[in-house]
Design a protein around this motif. Structure first.
Motif, PDB file in Angstrom:
ATOM      1  N   TYR A 162      -5.708   5.212   2.817  1.00  0.00           N
ATOM      2  CA  TYR A 162      -6.688   5.057   1.732  1.00  0.00           C
ATOM      3  C   TYR A 162      -6.120   3.677   0.682  1.00  0.00           C
ATOM      4  CZ  TYR A 162      -7.022  10.235   2.340  1.00  0.00           C
ATOM      5  OH  TYR A 162      -7.644  11.223   3.123  1.00  0.00           O
ATOM      6  N   THR A 163      -4.978   3.487   0.698  1.00  0.00           N
ATOM      7  CA  THR A 163      -4.709   2.456  -0.286  1.00  0.00           C
ATOM      8  C   THR A 163      -4.988   1.078   0.117  1.00  0.00           C
ATOM      9  OG1 THR A 163      -2.216   2.758   0.147  1.00  0.00           O
ATOM     10  CG2 THR A 163      -2.830   3.314  -1.542  1.00  0.00           C
ATOM     11  N   ALA A 164      -4.574   1.109   1.351  1.00  0.00           N
ATOM     12  CA  ALA A 164      -4.730  -0.408   2.299  1.00  0.00           C
ATOM     13  C   ALA A 164      -6.235  -0.770   2.221  1.00  0.00           C
ATOM     14  CB  ALA A 164      -4.491  -0.482   3.693  1.00  0.00           C
ATOM     15  N   TYR A 165      -6.833   0.063   2.733  1.00  0.00           N
ATOM     16  CA  TYR A 165      -9.064   0.188   2.898  1.00  0.00           C
ATOM     17  C   TYR A 165      -9.026  -0.297   0.784  1.00  0.00           C
ATOM     18  CZ  TYR A 165     -13.557   1.643   2.564  1.00  0.00           C
ATOM     19  OH  TYR A 165     -15.126   2.101   2.399  1.00  0.00           O
ATOM     20  N   ASP A 166      -8.654   0.496   0.160  1.00  0.00           N
ATOM     21  CA  ASP A 166      -8.689  -0.370  -1.702  1.00  0.00           C
ATOM     22  C   ASP A 166      -8.484  -1.093  -1.748  1.00  0.00           C
ATOM     23  OD1 ASP A 166     -10.132   2.120  -1.600  1.00  0.00           O
ATOM     24  OD2 ASP A 166      -8.885   3.252  -3.310  1.00  0.00           O
ATOM     25  N   GLU A 167      -7.007  -1.613  -1.102  1.00  0.00           N
ATOM     26  CA  GLU A 167      -6.942  -2.989  -1.572  1.00  0.00           C
ATOM     27  C   GLU A 167      -7.689  -4.268  -1.195  1.00  0.00           C
ATOM     28  OE1 GLU A 167      -2.822  -2.598  -0.004  1.00  0.00           O
ATOM     29  OE2 GLU A 167      -2.053  -1.332  -1.886  1.00  0.00           O
ATOM     30  N   VAL A 168      -7.947  -4.025  -0.176  1.00  0.00           N
ATOM     31  CA  VAL A 168      -8.839  -4.932   0.689  1.00  0.00           C
ATOM     32  C   VAL A 168     -10.077  -4.984  -0.391  1.00  0.00           C
ATOM     33  CG1 VAL A 168     -10.841  -5.746   2.268  1.00  0.00           C
ATOM     34  CG2 VAL A 168      -8.412  -5.062   3.138  1.00  0.00           C
TER      35      VAL A 168
ATOM     36  N   PHE B 294       2.200  -7.134  -6.462  1.00  0.00           N
ATOM     37  CA  PHE B 294       1.512  -6.300  -7.218  1.00  0.00           C
ATOM     38  C   PHE B 294       1.752  -4.732  -6.126  1.00  0.00           C
ATOM     39  CE2 PHE B 294      -1.587  -7.970  -9.835  1.00  0.00           C
ATOM     40  CZ  PHE B 294      -1.601  -9.249  -9.528  1.00  0.00           C
ATOM     41  N   HIS B 295       2.021  -3.575  -7.018  1.00  0.00           N
ATOM     42  CA  HIS B 295       2.467  -2.026  -6.247  1.00  0.00           C
ATOM     43  C   HIS B 295       1.108  -1.305  -6.467  1.00  0.00           C
ATOM     44  CE1 HIS B 295       6.116   0.326  -6.625  1.00  0.00           C
ATOM     45  NE2 HIS B 295       4.710   0.961  -5.477  1.00  0.00           N
ATOM     46  N   GLY B 296       0.471  -1.466  -5.251  1.00  0.00           N
ATOM     47  CA  GLY B 296      -0.114  -0.290  -5.027  1.00  0.00           C
ATOM     48  C   GLY B 296      -0.462   0.828  -4.591  1.00  0.00           C
ATOM     49  N   TYR B 297       0.595   1.401  -5.470  1.00  0.00           N
ATOM     50  CA  TYR B 297       0.386   2.559  -4.732  1.00  0.00           C
ATOM     51  C   TYR B 297       1.678   2.887  -5.619  1.00  0.00           C
ATOM     52  CZ  TYR B 297       2.177   6.973  -1.988  1.00  0.00           C
ATOM     53  OH  TYR B 297       2.121   8.362  -1.932  1.00  0.00           O
ATOM     54  N   LEU B 298       1.744   4.050  -5.953  1.00  0.00           N
ATOM     55  CA  LEU B 298       2.327   5.212  -7.005  1.00  0.00           C
ATOM     56  C   LEU B 298       4.465   4.322  -7.076  1.00  0.00           C
ATOM     57  CD1 LEU B 298       0.202   6.832  -7.087  1.00  0.00           C
ATOM     58  CD2 LEU B 298       1.135   8.445  -7.943  1.00  0.00           C
ATOM     59  N   THR B 299       4.543   3.931  -8.203  1.00  0.00           N
ATOM     60  CA  THR B 299       5.975   4.632  -8.354  1.00  0.00           C
ATOM     61  C   THR B 299       6.968   5.569  -8.371  1.00  0.00           C
ATOM     62  OG1 THR B 299       6.136   4.693 -10.561  1.00  0.00           O
ATOM     63  CG2 THR B 299       5.796   1.952  -9.698  1.00  0.00           C
TER      64      THR B 299
ATOM     65  N   PRO C 232       0.856  -1.483   0.213  1.00  0.00           N
ATOM     66  CA  PRO C 232       0.299   0.397  -0.357  1.00  0.00           C
ATOM     67  C   PRO C 232       1.191   0.864   0.247  1.00  0.00           C
ATOM     68  CG  PRO C 232       0.663  -0.910   2.202  1.00  0.00           C
ATOM     69  CD  PRO C 232       0.582  -2.055   0.907  1.00  0.00           C
ATOM     70  N   GLY C 233       2.269   1.543   0.031  1.00  0.00           N
ATOM     71  CA  GLY C 233       3.120   2.633   0.393  1.00  0.00           C
ATOM     72  C   GLY C 233       4.349   2.401   0.156  1.00  0.00           C
ATOM     73  N   ALA C 234       4.573   1.323  -0.582  1.00  0.00           N
ATOM     74  CA  ALA C 234       6.221   1.615  -0.874  1.00  0.00           C
ATOM     75  C   ALA C 234       6.487   1.791  -2.099  1.00  0.00           C
ATOM     76  CB  ALA C 234       6.729  -0.190  -1.176  1.00  0.00           C
ATOM     77  N   ALA C 235       7.393   3.012  -2.706  1.00  0.00           N
ATOM     78  CA  ALA C 235       7.592   3.793  -4.277  1.00  0.00           C
ATOM     79  C   ALA C 235       8.685   3.063  -4.604  1.00  0.00           C
ATOM     80  CB  ALA C 235       7.579   4.574  -3.277  1.00  0.00           C
ATOM     81  N   SER C 236       9.518   1.762  -4.542  1.00  0.00           N
ATOM     82  CA  SER C 236      10.652   1.938  -4.780  1.00  0.00           C
ATOM     83  C   SER C 236      10.004   1.841  -6.949  1.00  0.00           C
ATOM     84  CB  SER C 236      11.651   1.379  -4.914  1.00  0.00           C
ATOM     85  OG  SER C 236      12.735   0.296  -5.513  1.00  0.00           O
ATOM     86  N   ASP C 237      10.799   1.806  -8.088  1.00  0.00           N
ATOM     87  CA  ASP C 237      10.493   1.142  -9.469  1.00  0.00           C
ATOM     88  C   ASP C 237      11.502  -0.416  -9.524  1.00  0.00           C
ATOM     89  OD1 ASP C 237      10.167   4.159 -10.259  1.00  0.00           O
ATOM     90  OD2 ASP C 237       9.440   3.686 -11.377  1.00  0.00           O
ATOM     91  N   VAL C 238      11.485  -0.868  -8.786  1.00  0.00           N
ATOM     92  CA  VAL C 238      12.608  -1.848  -8.754  1.00  0.00           C
ATOM     93  C   VAL C 238      11.723  -3.186  -8.633  1.00  0.00           C
ATOM     94  CG1 VAL C 238      14.755  -3.479  -7.894  1.00  0.00           C
ATOM     95  CG2 VAL C 238      14.927  -0.797  -8.292  1.00  0.00           C
ATOM     96  N   ILE C 239      10.656  -2.799  -7.507  1.00  0.00           N
ATOM     97  CA  ILE C 239       9.657  -3.559  -7.422  1.00  0.00           C
ATOM     98  C   ILE C 239       8.833  -4.444  -8.258  1.00  0.00           C
ATOM     99  CG2 ILE C 239       7.236  -3.969  -6.258  1.00  0.00           C
ATOM    100  CD1 ILE C 239       8.453  -1.867  -4.129  1.00  0.00           C
ATOM    101  N   THR C 240       8.199  -3.670  -9.683  1.00  0.00           N
ATOM    102  CA  THR C 240       7.999  -3.796 -10.569  1.00  0.00           C
ATOM    103  C   THR C 240       9.191  -3.810 -11.545  1.00  0.00           C
ATOM    104  OG1 THR C 240       7.386  -1.183 -11.209  1.00  0.00           O
ATOM    105  CG2 THR C 240       5.590  -3.085 -10.407  1.00  0.00           C
ATOM    106  N   GLN C 241      10.200  -3.982 -11.725  1.00  0.00           N
ATOM    107  CA  GLN C 241      11.316  -4.028 -12.730  1.00  0.00           C
ATOM    108  C   GLN C 241      11.425  -5.228 -12.865  1.00  0.00           C
ATOM    109  OE1 GLN C 241      14.215  -1.173 -12.227  1.00  0.00           O
ATOM    110  NE2 GLN C 241      12.553   0.834 -13.123  1.00  0.00           N
ATOM    111  N   ASN C 242      11.643  -6.230 -11.745  1.00  0.00           N
ATOM    112  CA  ASN C 242      11.734  -7.116 -11.170  1.00  0.00           C
ATOM    113  C   ASN C 242      10.591  -8.107 -11.398  1.00  0.00           C
ATOM    114  OD1 ASN C 242      13.878  -7.234  -9.519  1.00  0.00           O
ATOM    115  ND2 ASN C 242      13.147  -6.738  -7.190  1.00  0.00           N
ATOM    116  N   ILE C 243       9.962  -7.607 -11.018  1.00  0.00           N
ATOM    117  CA  ILE C 243       8.297  -8.668 -11.830  1.00  0.00           C
ATOM    118  C   ILE C 243       8.823  -9.127 -13.502  1.00  0.00           C
ATOM    119  CG2 ILE C 243       6.181  -8.879 -12.322  1.00  0.00           C
ATOM    120  CD1 ILE C 243       5.357  -7.206  -9.455  1.00  0.00           C
TER     121      ILE C 243
END
Lengths: 417, 292
Positions: A321-327, A152-157, A130-141
């Protein structure tokens, strides 16, 4: 001293945990009847983190009150990781292997999420941050899709965050105040590496020449030398990338009466308690956010904030906000795809959910950042707010603005050049 | 030239604060041989108390600062009576092992306080509402008035401490105890009374240093470890137990850090001072003015 000891201890423990996990763990499969379990891993002592389990529980209670998901209740199981990667990995293993959760919502710290990412593949367990930002998270995917598609990256990169700051700065600073130069000032952390790279790329494009780029250690306490150096370079604005720190640079900026405004990412400034934590020093600080008090980003935003405030006595942090949406969208995906991890991933990829911060859609498998949120326009618009007289006022974009930009007396807009 | 004055002024303020923080730490060790590793936690407790008084009780900056100092004082005495004294007086622990027991106990006590503060008030940084606001220009350098206020208060408190130790009967007993504890008991002075006096003085020092730090830089529960470590490093550099050594070392460390921050990079701020500490350990293990 005690810190390095506990680091060593936790390193040993995590090696132990890893060995235990490898020997014991055949991936624990979640049950297909009984309640749907969602694990929440976050630090309860941090302002940003404490909203995550609270907001998740609120969403679960609402869904359960409305009959649950295909007749099954949602159960939230929380784990406090003290923002330590080793503790978070242990919590994740426990969630997957012992508590048999169907999905995990985890952390707002990039370093922690990056440590958890390989475990989502090993234990075939869906994780949304819900809150991490590093682009590397999705680059790894992108590099290892079959293995890491459970993340899944539920917050902005970070790159998207920098782009939003540039878009807002173009309207607010370049068009309105005719600013020409900037200094980038960021804490040294995983999330700011791509952030700064994008700042250095997008700021010149909007007409702000970057005259210096300063990275400082997140345990810096005295910012006097940094502000003095920046002032000597006479930029029109300081563009920030701060999250681990926030109170201290803001207070010293005010105390030293640095005549240059600050704009950018200042995660702690999104908290409603930031005014009191800084004794009002944050007056005039501009910060990007995906939500703000009184700003109806979607029809769901304000009812959520009101309900959260009524139940917990404070406003949610950005991760709330993001955690609420994620559930909600995990529940929605389970409704469509069931709890089988691979089918759940397929269903989450097709998410089109109007939440509290905009419309949630994930970038596809072929994007350089698979499972990152789509940003801008009809998806997640993003805001630029300013602290004014103890209130968080939204200035941008114009259609949802509820105030005008203004600065404390010591700020000299446009005098630097 | 401006840079020179900037370094001189900023270095002086931060060094004075270090000096005040480390003086109490040195005093306790000099008199009772206790290395109080809960030092940082006591300082943070004073800051958070001062902040909470302003935030939740809505008292003014003066009252807030006073409450912070009182809490620092109370926390110091609590540490002595709850943690240190029972171990000092225990008959179950061998004399030569007591030091290490007290060291461990104060470390754990510090961690407990840190967790308690984080639990009650989160681990976000807090700042104390400054008593003086605004800036003044000194030699062309725009200096926050609060920075000057910090340096002045630090030196006033240190001067009062000096008077107390050198000019009052209780203070002289403390000084004597730091030189020869056995001699003091032979003169009919109860050592435990001396200890209470020294922990009370330490409490005031910790409270004032904490509140000033909270006004000047701000702290969070994460600061507990680094604050203890920096006081410890300064005291080791100055010579364990030597108050004047600690004062000199505080300025050496403060200026070395400020020079590094300005001339090299703020990111490497603490490194040269730590290297110096290592060098001193090799060349002169008893520190600058150490007696042991």
């Amino acid at each position: 001293m005690n810190k390095s000891f506990s680091r060593a201890a936790s390193a040993m423990l995590s090696v132990g945990a890893a060995v235990a996990a490898l020997t014991l763990a055949t991936p624990g499969y979640a049950q297909s009847s009984g309640p749907i379990k969602i694990g929440v891993i976050a630090e309860a002592q941090a302002v940003a983190g404490s909203s995550i389990p609270q907001a998740a529980q609120m969403a679960a209670d609402e869904i359960n009150a409305a009959g649950g998901v295909n007749g099954r209740k949602i159960e939230i199981i929380t784990y406090d990781d003290h923002s330590s990667a080793a503790e978070a990995v242990r919590a994740f293993q426990r969630a997957a292997n012992e508590d048999h959760v169907n999905a995990v919502i985890a952390s707002y710290i990039s370093e922690v999420v990056l440590a958890l990412e390989p475990w989502t593949g090993r234990l075939k367990t869906v994780m949304v941050t819900p809150g991490a930002a590093s682009d590397v998270i999705t680059q790894n995917i992108a590099k290892d899709y079959n293995n890491l598609k459970y993340t899944f990256h539920g917050y902005l990169t970070s790159t998207s965050l920098a782009d939003q700051v540039c878009d807002a700065s173009k309207d607010l600073l370049v068009k309105d105040l005719h600013m020409k130069s900037a200094v980038v000032m960021s804490e040294d952390a995983a999330w700011t590496t791509p952030l700064d790279a994008e700042y250095l790329n997008c700021l010149p494009k909007i007409g702000l020449k970057v005259v210096d780029h300063i990275r400082f250690s997140p345990d810096t306490t005295d910012f006097t030398p940094i502000f003095n150096k920046i002032e000597g370079e006479k930029p029109d604005v300081i563009v920030t990338g701060i999250s681990h720190v926030g109170v201290q640079p803001t207070v010293q900026w005010k105390q030293q009466e640095v005549p240059i405004p600050m704009i950018g990412i200042s995660s702690q400034a999104t908290n409603s308690s930031f005014w009191n934590d800084t004794n009002g020093a944050t007056e005039g600080v501009l910060y990007q956010a995906v939500s703000g008090p009184g700003v109806a980003v979607t029809p769901k935003t304000l009812p959520f904030v009101a309900a959260f405030n009524k139940r917990f006595g404070n406003n949610p942090s950005y991760c709330g906000y993001t955690a609420y949406d994620e559930v909600y969208y995990i529940a929605d995906a389970i409704k469509r795809g069931g709890t089988d991890p691979d089918k759940l991933v397929d269903a989450l990829e097709k998410t089109h959910y109007v939440g509290t911060i905009g419309t949630v859609e994930f970038k596809g498998k072929d994007s350089p950042n698979p499972h990152a949120l789509k940003i801008g326009g009809t998806t997640i618009p993003g805001l630029m707010l300013q602290w004014q007289d103890g209130k968080q006022i939204n200035l941008w974009p114009a259609n949802v603005a509820n105030g005008k930009m203004k600065f404390p007396k010591f700020i000299k807009v446009g005098s630097a050049d | 030239m401006t840079l020179f004055w900037q370094i001189l002024i900023d270095g002086f303020a931060i060094s004075s604060l270090y000096a005040l923080g480390a003086t109490g730490f040195a005093l306790i060790f000099g008199v009772s041989g206790v290395l109080n590793l809960s030092h940082g936690a006591l300082m943070v407790a004073a800051v958070v108390a001062a902040w909470a008084a302003g935030d939740q009780l809505h008292v003014g900056p003066y009252a807030g600062a006073a409450i912070g100092v009182v809490i620092g004082f109370a926390a110091s005495l609590l540490t002595y009576f709850l943690i240190v004294r029972p171990l000092q007086q225990s008959s179950k622990i061998r004399e030569e092992e007591k030091e290490i027991f007290i060291l461990t106990a104060t470390l754990l006590w510090g961690i407990m306080l840190q967790e308690l503060i984080a639990y009650l008030y989160t681990n976000n940084a807090k700042t104390v509402a400054p008593i003086v606001e605004g800036v003044v220009s000194i030699a062309g350098v725009r200096t926050p008035s609060n920075e000057i206020f910090t340096a002045i208060v630090c030196w006033l408190v240190i001067a009062v401490l000096w008077l107390l130790v050198n000019r009052t009967r209780a203070g002289k007993a403390v000084l004597a105890a730091s030189m020869n504890p056995r001699g003091v008991t032979l003169l009919g002075i109860e050592l435990s009374q001396v200890y209470i006096a020294v922990w009370a003085m330490y409490g005031v020092l910790v409270g004032v240093a904490g509140v000033l730090l909270g006004m000047f830089l701000g702290v969070s529960s994460y600061s507990v470890g680094p604050l203890t470590a920096s006081a410890f490093a300064i005291v080791v550099l100055g010579g364990l137990g030597s108050v004047s050594g600690a004062l000199i070392a505080a300025y050496v460390v403060g200026y070395l850090e400020t020079l590094t921050a300005y001339l090299i990079s703020p990111a490497y701020r603490t490194i040269p001072a730590l290297l110096l500490l290592v060098a001193v350990m090799y060349v002169r293990p008893r520190g600058l003015l150490g007696r042991r």
